[in-house]
Design a protein around this motif. Structure first.
Motif, PDB file in Angstrom:
ATOM      1  N   LYS A  30       0.835  -1.207   0.000  1.00 47.51           N
ATOM      2  CA  LYS A  30       0.000   0.000   0.000  1.00 47.51           C
ATOM      3  C   LYS A  30       0.868   1.255   0.000  1.00 47.51           C
ATOM      4  CE  LYS A  30      -4.176  -1.760   2.199  1.00 47.51           C
ATOM      5  NZ  LYS A  30      -5.087  -1.613   3.354  1.00 47.51           N
ATOM      6  N   PHE A  31       1.934   1.235   0.800  1.00 48.06           N
ATOM      7  CA  PHE A  31       2.837   2.383   0.858  1.00 48.06           C
ATOM      8  C   PHE A  31       3.475   2.627  -0.508  1.00 48.06           C
ATOM      9  CE2 PHE A  31       7.085   4.170   1.517  1.00 48.06           C
ATOM     10  CZ  PHE A  31       6.752   5.333   2.205  1.00 48.06           C
ATOM     11  N   ILE A  32       3.951   1.559  -1.132  1.00 43.86           N
ATOM     12  CA  ILE A  32       4.595   1.672  -2.442  1.00 43.86           C
ATOM     13  C   ILE A  32       3.616   2.176  -3.494  1.00 43.86           C
ATOM     14  CG2 ILE A  32       5.635   0.312  -4.323  1.00 43.86           C
ATOM     15  CD1 ILE A  32       6.947  -1.403  -2.102  1.00 43.86           C
ATOM     16  N   ALA A  33       2.351   1.762  -3.361  1.00 40.37           N
ATOM     17  CA  ALA A  33       1.327   2.178  -4.323  1.00 40.37           C
ATOM     18  C   ALA A  33       0.893   3.625  -4.111  1.00 40.37           C
ATOM     19  CB  ALA A  33       0.119   1.246  -4.232  1.00 40.37           C
ATOM     20  N   GLY A  34       1.404   4.265  -3.057  1.00 40.52           N
ATOM     21  CA  GLY A  34       1.086   5.666  -2.826  1.00 40.52           C
ATOM     22  C   GLY A  34      -0.132   5.900  -1.968  1.00 40.52           C
ATOM     23  N   GLU A  35      -0.636   4.835  -1.343  1.00 40.44           N
ATOM     24  CA  GLU A  35      -1.786   5.017  -0.455  1.00 40.44           C
ATOM     25  C   GLU A  35      -1.359   5.767   0.799  1.00 40.44           C
ATOM     26  OE1 GLU A  35      -4.299   1.598   0.148  1.00 40.44           O
ATOM     27  OE2 GLU A  35      -3.811   0.811  -1.838  1.00 40.44           O
ATOM     28  N   ASP A  36      -2.337   6.226   1.555  1.00 41.87           N
ATOM     29  CA  ASP A  36      -2.084   7.057   2.738  1.00 41.87           C
ATOM     30  C   ASP A  36      -1.583   6.200   3.902  1.00 41.87           C
ATOM     31  OD1 ASP A  36      -1.969   9.312   4.299  1.00 41.87           O
ATOM     32  OD2 ASP A  36      -4.066   9.164   4.922  1.00 41.87           O
ATOM     33  N   HIS A  40       6.450   5.535   9.310  1.00 45.86           N
ATOM     34  CA  HIS A  40       6.719   4.899  10.601  1.00 45.86           C
ATOM     35  C   HIS A  40       5.788   3.720  10.844  1.00 45.86           C
ATOM     36  CE1 HIS A  40       3.502   7.720  11.762  1.00 45.86           C
ATOM     37  NE2 HIS A  40       3.235   6.848  12.724  1.00 45.86           N
ATOM     38  N   GLU A  41       4.539   3.794  10.362  1.00 39.96           N
ATOM     39  CA  GLU A  41       3.590   2.694  10.520  1.00 39.96           C
ATOM     40  C   GLU A  41       4.078   1.470   9.734  1.00 39.96           C
ATOM     41  OE1 GLU A  41      -1.132   1.718   9.653  1.00 39.96           O
ATOM     42  OE2 GLU A  41      -0.344   3.706   9.204  1.00 39.96           O
ATOM     43  N   MET A  42       4.521   1.711   8.521  1.00 36.52           N
ATOM     44  CA  MET A  42       5.035   0.623   7.693  1.00 36.52           C
ATOM     45  C   MET A  42       6.282   0.019   8.328  1.00 36.52           C
ATOM     46  SD  MET A  42       6.635   0.716   3.855  1.00 36.52           S
ATOM     47  CE  MET A  42       8.019   1.664   4.449  1.00 36.52           C
ATOM     48  N   MET A  43       7.190   0.866   8.776  1.00 37.77           N
ATOM     49  CA  MET A  43       8.435   0.377   9.368  1.00 37.77           C
ATOM     50  C   MET A  43       8.182  -0.422  10.641  1.00 37.77           C
ATOM     51  SD  MET A  43      10.782   1.219   7.281  1.00 37.77           S
ATOM     52  CE  MET A  43      12.241   0.900   8.228  1.00 37.77           C
ATOM     53  N   LEU A  44       7.239   0.024  11.460  1.00 30.15           N
ATOM     54  CA  LEU A  44       6.894  -0.719  12.682  1.00 30.15           C
ATOM     55  C   LEU A  44       6.336  -2.098  12.351  1.00 30.15           C
ATOM     56  CD1 LEU A  44       5.364   2.005  15.021  1.00 30.15           C
ATOM     57  CD2 LEU A  44       7.422   0.651  15.416  1.00 30.15           C
ATOM     58  N   ASN A  45       5.451  -2.148  11.371  1.00 31.71           N
ATOM     59  CA  ASN A  45       4.883  -3.438  10.967  1.00 31.71           C
ATOM     60  C   ASN A  45       5.967  -4.369  10.438  1.00 31.71           C
ATOM     61  OD1 ASN A  45       2.018  -3.713  11.386  1.00 31.71           O
ATOM     62  ND2 ASN A  45       1.771  -1.977  10.018  1.00 31.71           N
ATOM     63  N   MET A  46       6.864  -3.827   9.637  1.00 25.95           N
ATOM     64  CA  MET A  46       7.949  -4.646   9.093  1.00 25.95           C
ATOM     65  C   MET A  46       8.867  -5.152  10.201  1.00 25.95           C
ATOM     66  SD  MET A  46       8.864  -2.477   5.644  1.00 25.95           S
ATOM     67  CE  MET A  46      10.434  -3.288   5.459  1.00 25.95           C
ATOM     68  N   GLU A  47       9.178  -4.290  11.143  1.00 25.38           N
ATOM     69  CA  GLU A  47      10.076  -4.683  12.232  1.00 25.38           C
ATOM     70  C   GLU A  47       9.421  -5.706  13.158  1.00 25.38           C
ATOM     71  OE1 GLU A  47      13.578  -5.118  14.081  1.00 25.38           O
ATOM     72  OE2 GLU A  47      13.199  -4.046  12.222  1.00 25.38           O
ATOM     73  N   GLU A  48       8.143  -5.543  13.448  1.00 23.35           N
ATOM     74  CA  GLU A  48       7.427  -6.528  14.265  1.00 23.35           C
ATOM     75  C   GLU A  48       7.434  -7.890  13.588  1.00 23.35           C
ATOM     76  OE1 GLU A  48       3.479  -5.213  15.177  1.00 23.35           O
ATOM     77  OE2 GLU A  48       4.190  -3.634  16.504  1.00 23.35           O
ATOM     78  N   ALA A  49       7.174  -7.906  12.298  1.00 18.83           N
ATOM     79  CA  ALA A  49       7.169  -9.167  11.554  1.00 18.83           C
ATOM     80  C   ALA A  49       8.562  -9.788  11.558  1.00 18.83           C
ATOM     81  CB  ALA A  49       6.686  -8.930  10.126  1.00 18.83           C
TER      82      ALA A  49
END
Length: 75
Positions: A30-36, A40-49
Motif C-alpha cells: 500500500k505504501f509503495i502504491a502511494g496510499e495514505d 513509521h507505521e510501515m516500518m513498525l509493521n515490518m520490524e514486528e514481523a
C-alpha cells in the motif's frame, strides 16, 4: 494428549507469524502504491514481523538442539 497440545500450540503460533508477515507485506504494498500510509507505521509493521520471525527461528533452533541432545543421550 500432550503431543496434540504441542501440535496445536505450534500450528497456532506459526499461523500468527504468517499473519504478521502478510500484514507487513500488505502495508508495504500500500505504501509503495502511494496510499495514505505513514512511513513509521510501515516500518513498525515490518520490524514486528521481522522480530517475530527471528524469535521463531531461535525457538526452532533450540528445539532442534534439544532433540539432538536427547537422541545422543545414553540410556
Amino acid at each position: 494428549e500432550y503431543n496434540g497440545y504441542m501440535d496445536l500450540l505450534i500450528k497456532d503460533n506459526l499461523n500468527k507469524l504468517n499473519d504478521q508477515q502478510l500484514a507487513a507485506d500488505k502495508i508495504t504494498s500500500k505504501f509503495i502504491a502511494g496510499e495514505d500510509i505513514e512511513v513509521h507505521e510501515m516500518m513498525l509493521n515490518m520490524e514486528e514481523a521481522n522480530m517475530s520471525l527471528q524469535l521463531a527461528i531461535q525457538v526452532r533452533n533450540k528445539v532442534v538442539e534439544a532433540v539432538k541432545e536427547l537422541t545422543n543421550m545414553q540410556l
